[in-house]
Motif scaffolding. Structure first.
Motif, PDB file in Angstrom:
ATOM      1  N   GLU A 263     -38.445  16.925 -30.053  1.00  0.00           N
ATOM      2  CA  GLU A 263     -39.153  18.057 -30.629  1.00  0.00           C
ATOM      3  C   GLU A 263     -39.581  19.051 -29.547  1.00  0.00           C
ATOM      4  N   ASP A 264     -39.355  20.337 -29.815  1.00  0.00           N
ATOM      5  CA  ASP A 264     -39.664  21.466 -28.919  1.00  0.00           C
ATOM      6  C   ASP A 264     -38.635  21.671 -27.800  1.00  0.00           C
ATOM      7  N   ASN A 265     -37.633  20.759 -27.683  1.00  0.00           N
ATOM      8  CA  ASN A 265     -36.527  21.014 -26.760  1.00  0.00           C
ATOM      9  C   ASN A 265     -35.695  22.176 -27.279  1.00  0.00           C
ATOM     10  N   LYS A 266     -34.981  22.842 -26.386  1.00  0.00           N
ATOM     11  CA  LYS A 266     -34.089  23.923 -26.774  1.00  0.00           C
ATOM     12  C   LYS A 266     -32.671  23.620 -26.334  1.00  0.00           C
ATOM     13  N   LEU A 267     -31.737  23.929 -27.205  1.00  0.00           N
ATOM     14  CA  LEU A 267     -30.318  23.899 -26.869  1.00  0.00           C
ATOM     15  C   LEU A 267     -29.786  25.295 -27.130  1.00  0.00           C
ATOM     16  N   GLU A 268     -29.561  26.030 -26.043  1.00  0.00           N
ATOM     17  CA  GLU A 268     -29.183  27.439 -26.143  1.00  0.00           C
ATOM     18  C   GLU A 268     -30.219  28.197 -26.977  1.00  0.00           C
ATOM     19  N   GLN A 269     -29.834  28.802 -28.093  1.00  0.00           N
ATOM     20  CA  GLN A 269     -30.797  29.611 -28.841  1.00  0.00           C
ATOM     21  C   GLN A 269     -31.546  28.819 -29.902  1.00  0.00           C
ATOM     22  N   PHE A 270     -31.344  27.509 -29.956  1.00  0.00           N
ATOM     23  CA  PHE A 270     -31.897  26.693 -31.028  1.00  0.00           C
ATOM     24  C   PHE A 270     -33.024  25.789 -30.509  1.00  0.00           C
ATOM     25  N   ARG A 271     -34.196  25.924 -31.114  1.00  0.00           N
ATOM     26  CA  ARG A 271     -35.358  25.126 -30.746  1.00  0.00           C
ATOM     27  C   ARG A 271     -35.560  24.025 -31.784  1.00  0.00           C
ATOM     28  N   VAL A 272     -35.724  22.779 -31.312  1.00  0.00           N
ATOM     29  CA  VAL A 272     -35.851  21.625 -32.195  1.00  0.00           C
ATOM     30  C   VAL A 272     -37.234  21.596 -32.831  1.00  0.00           C
TER      31      VAL A 272
END
Length: 576
Positions: A263-272
């Motif tokens: 939770e709250d990690n980011k993968l490119e433009q997507f935030r979990v």
């Protein structure tokens, strides 16, 4: 050093002469798409047509047929197979020609034309033929005519067509596939050429260019006294594509598998926002697209499958399939950023529950509730039918029920797209994709699944919604050998629900039949029979033995008889 990748290459030419007639009623057309994507997914099309000579509209018929066919073919969905695409187009063209012809004041002025076509996709030639134009194949110095003339000769020794486009409201087209070899030569001719000269000596010659061959065939036929138009289309297969991965698979395999996210990690433009699922095969997250502000679902493969080529290709196919299906009844899949360095899918966020959860919440559902959801599932299944796809993994976990009562199908990992299959056939699976308790017997036995296989899965779910049980004995093993030895003995709906009409059981008995050809072949018939009793099904059952009509009652009777016989023998022994 990187070796160049082979692509499909042809050398071609064509000639069409008016000859001894006043109007050229022949038409030829060959199209090689400039776009590499279209070359891969659609291929190359070559057509020849010859309008019937007695009609004033013959030129219009032949030209319409070839031009409309080529234009429409390249506009069909990439998921469609060539046979499906061509069949749809030719049926439509035939209907239009026939209707226009029926408007003519004179019956002989109809819009009727012969038609022969070769579509080359990947390493295969697909042939479609109706009439008396011909397709010849020259290979290794030998000529073979691949088509059969649809004509007969009357008592006056005059030939007449028995089949052609626009001749009848119904159309019967010959279809065949030919595996290609490098160096193959195809020669398409109208009857003005092949009825007059033997094309083998010229058509198979290596001393002439393609254009010289076309010119010689037509001019020689004219000099030999042909009274018809003269047309020839020649193309040589100079190179064939290597059996490489489609573009979407290659792109996906060139990317890295992302790390496990929290939770709250980011993968490119997507935030979990939330971890929805984390397992051995994949990880699924609810994310926010920070560019659009929209909630999405991000699915990424597990690190365990980094070196599993088949799994990663299937993952790539799942994304490709999802991007082809744009319908509210199917989960939407969005293209991932083109410059992405990672392997993942971006999917629609669906606010609903799985059918499995719905069944937990609604044990022993009412008949009306079941009818409504089955109707929704069939409507969703038609989306795949129209796309020439088979889902192959329909189960309660892959059906989402919306608050409105509508249904969405999710998870495309097992979907077979016929158009994609023609480019690169899937590898033989150790076990069929899907849950064995829901997939059809023919898929388990042979690995082949069709629309009626998906219907089997839907009907099994309907049976389970009503009873909480499966129509056949459940298997707890994913062992393919054990599954292939399953005894497909149908368990009547009436065993579990005495409040459901017996005629409804006949519908499920037919829809879940272990033999594919005994099931409903039309999706709508299944739904219709759930609402109105099918008298034909009732007659069929009444004419069958008791063991088929009511196996439970049959075995009860057998057990009672056995008990009575045993009791009689006991009394006889006592009396001795």
């Amino acid at each position: 050093m990187n070796m160049p990748i082979s692509t499909l290459k042809l050398q071609h030419a064509g000639t069409s002469l008016v000859g001894a007639r006043t109007q050229n009623q022949d038409a030829i057309l060959l199209k090689i798409p400039d776009n590499p994507h279209d070359l891969t997914h659609k291929g190359i099309v070559a057509c020849i047509a010859d309008g019937v000579s007695c009609s004033e509209n013959s030129q219009r018929a032949s030209h319409t047929a070839v031009v409309q066919f080529v234009n429409d073919y390249f506009a069909t969905p990439n998921s469609w197979s060539i046979k499906h695409s061509a069949g749809k187009i030719l049926t439509a063209i035939n209907a239009w020609l026939y209707e226009e012809g029926s408007k003519q004041a004179l019956s002989h002025n109809g819009l009727v034309t012969t038609f022969s076509c070769v579509i080359i996709k990947s390493n295969t030639a697909h042939l479609f033929h109706v009439g008396d134009t011909r397709i010849h194949l020259f290979r290794d110095g030998q000529m073979q005519c691949l088509t059969k003339d649809h004509q007969r000769t009357n008592l006056a020794k005059q030939a007449y067509l028995t089949r052609a486009l626009g001749m009848d409201s119904n159309l019967d087209v010959d279809y065949q596939k030919v595996n290609l070899h490098k160096g193959d030569r195809f020669v398409l001719t109208s009857d003005g050429v092949h009825d007059v000269i033997d094309i083998a000596s010229i058509g198979g010659s290596s001393h002439y260019t393609q254009q010289e061959i076309c010119d010689l065939l037509c001019h020689d036929a004219f000099e030999q006294g042909s009274q018809d138009n003269l047309s020839a289309l020649v193309f040589d297969v100079k190179d064939l594509p290597a059996h490489t991965l489609p573009e979407h698979q290659s792109t996906m395999l060139s990317r890295a598998i992302p790390p496990v996210l929290e939770e709250d990690n980011k993968l490119e433009q997507f935030r979990v926002l939330k971890v929805l699922y984390s397992g051995a095969r994949s990880h699924v997250y609810l994310v926010e697209d920070e560019l659009s502000g929209q909630k999405r679902v991000l699915k990424a493969p597990s690190e365990h499958y980094r070196d599993d080529l088949d799994y990663l290709k299937a993952f790539a196919n799942e994304q490709w399939v999802g991007t082809q299906l744009k319908n509210k009844r199917v989960m939407r899949v969005y293209p991932s950023p083109k410059d992405s360095r990672f392997v993942y899918q971006i999917c629609e966020y669906i606010q609903g529950i799985t059918l499995r959860q719905w069944m937990f919440d609604n044990p022993r559902a009412s008949l009306q509730e079941t009818r409504t959801l089955l109707d929704e599932m069939i409507k969703a299944l038609r989306v795949f039918q129209r796309a020439d796809m088979v889902h192959r993994d329909l189960k309660p976990e892959n059906i989402m029920v919306m608050p409105s009562g509508e249904v969405k199908i999710i998870d495309f990992g097992a979907v077979k797209a016929m158009g994609l299959e023609e480019i690169a056939s899937e590898s033989q699976e150790a076990i069929p994709l899907g849950a064995l308790n829901y997939i059809a017997p023919e898929y388990i036995d042979s690995g082949r699944a069709t629309l009626v296989s998906d219907l089997f899965s839907v009907a099994v779910m309907g049976f389970e919604m009503l009873t909480g049980e499966l129509p056949y004995k459940a298997t707890t093993s994913q062992n393919l050998h054990a599954a292939r030895h399953t005894q497909w003995v149908y368990r009547s709906l009436c065993e579990y629900r005495d409040d459901i009409p017996s005629w409804v059981d006949l519908v499920f008995r037919k829809a879940t039949h272990h033999l594919a050809h005994r099931r409903y072949q039309v999706l709508g018939d299944f739904i219709a029979d759930l609402y109105v009793p099918n008298t034909e099904l009732q007659k069929e059952l009444q004419g069958s033995p008791l063991i088929k009509r009511n196996p439970v009652l049959f075995w009860k009777v057998v057990a009672l008889l056995a008990t009575a016989i045993a009791a009689g023998e006991m009394l006889w022994l006592i009396s001795l």
